[in-house]
Write a protein that holds these residues in place. Structure first.
Motif, PDB file in Angstrom:
ATOM      1  N   SER A  33       0.646  -1.443   0.335  1.00 12.24           N
ATOM      2  CA  SER A  33      -0.155  -0.122  -0.289  1.00 12.24           C
ATOM      3  C   SER A  33       0.727   1.179   0.408  1.00 12.24           C
ATOM      4  O   SER A  33       0.757   1.926  -0.985  1.00 12.24           O
ATOM      5  CB  SER A  33      -1.174  -0.318   1.158  1.00 12.24           C
ATOM      6  OG  SER A  33      -1.490   0.660   1.744  1.00 12.24           O
ATOM      7  N   ASP A  66      -5.347   2.467  -4.266  1.00 11.95           N
ATOM      8  CA  ASP A  66      -5.044   3.872  -3.699  1.00 11.95           C
ATOM      9  C   ASP A  66      -5.791   4.928  -5.531  1.00 11.95           C
ATOM     10  O   ASP A  66      -5.633   4.321  -6.129  1.00 11.95           O
ATOM     11  CB  ASP A  66      -3.938   3.646  -3.637  1.00 11.95           C
ATOM     12  CG  ASP A  66      -3.908   5.553  -2.716  1.00 11.95           C
ATOM     13  OD1 ASP A  66      -3.295   5.818  -2.143  1.00 11.95           O
ATOM     14  OD2 ASP A  66      -2.491   5.810  -3.706  1.00 11.95           O
ATOM     15  N   LYS A  77      -9.377   4.663  -1.310  1.00 12.64           N
ATOM     16  CA  LYS A  77      -8.922   3.069  -1.126  1.00 12.64           C
ATOM     17  C   LYS A  77     -10.653   2.890  -1.620  1.00 12.64           C
ATOM     18  O   LYS A  77     -10.523   1.555  -0.724  1.00 12.64           O
ATOM     19  CB  LYS A  77      -8.021   2.265  -0.666  1.00 12.64           C
ATOM     20  CG  LYS A  77      -6.911   3.082   0.258  1.00 12.64           C
ATOM     21  CD  LYS A  77      -5.857   2.400   1.091  1.00 12.64           C
ATOM     22  CE  LYS A  77      -4.623   2.817   1.387  1.00 12.64           C
ATOM     23  NZ  LYS A  77      -4.159   4.582   0.319  1.00 12.64           N
TER      24      LYS A  77
END
Length: 143
Positions: A33, A66, A77
């Motif tokens: 992430s 993202d 998100k």
């Protein structure tokens, strides 16, 4: 200025951003992430755009991993698109082509997104670039 520099498709800003990316090692990131967050921020800087996002194809859905909004300076998100609702768009994604839409409302690949995604978000132009991961196709939208 040399002829070579005159014909370059990128600027010093682009070069500096590429250097910034090259300096990072995957091992420096605690999660995938955080890698996607860096890529989306750099995309907004390098392309001088308001939003950049990274999406993944999961079975019959396209899921937002993202999205960085430069004006809000915030990462999001959320977002899922279903292939059943967008057959032309999903076929283009699965074919692995880059989608360049300078008018998303009339582009044959993106017009299906018009009512539920593009118009509500005020998106007029779109660039979808395939990013291949080990035997899987993911997508980075540069909006």
């Amino acid at each position: 200025m040399s002829d070579i520099n005159k014909n370059l498709l990128y600027s010093k800003i682009h070069f500096d951003l590429l250097l910034k990316l090259y300096k990072f090692s995957v091992n420096e990131f605690s999660t995938n992430s955080s890698i996607y967050e860096l890529f989306t921020v750099i995309a907004t800087e390098g392309l001088n755009i308001d939003r950049a996002s990274y999406w993944e194809i999961n079975n019959h859905n396209l899921s937002c991993v993202d999205l960085f909004d430069k004006n809000k300076n915030k990462h999001f998100k959320e977002g899922v698109l279903n292939s059943i609702d967008l057959p032309i768009y999903f076929n283009a994604l699965k074919d692995g082509i880059a989608i360049v839409a300078d008018n998303v409302l009339t582009n044959k690949y993106t017009s299906e997104l018009k009512d539920d995604y593009l118009i509500p978000l005020g998106i007029t132009d779109m660039l979808d670039i395939p990013i291949r991961k080990v035997w899987r196709i993911s997508w980075c939208f540069l909006l």
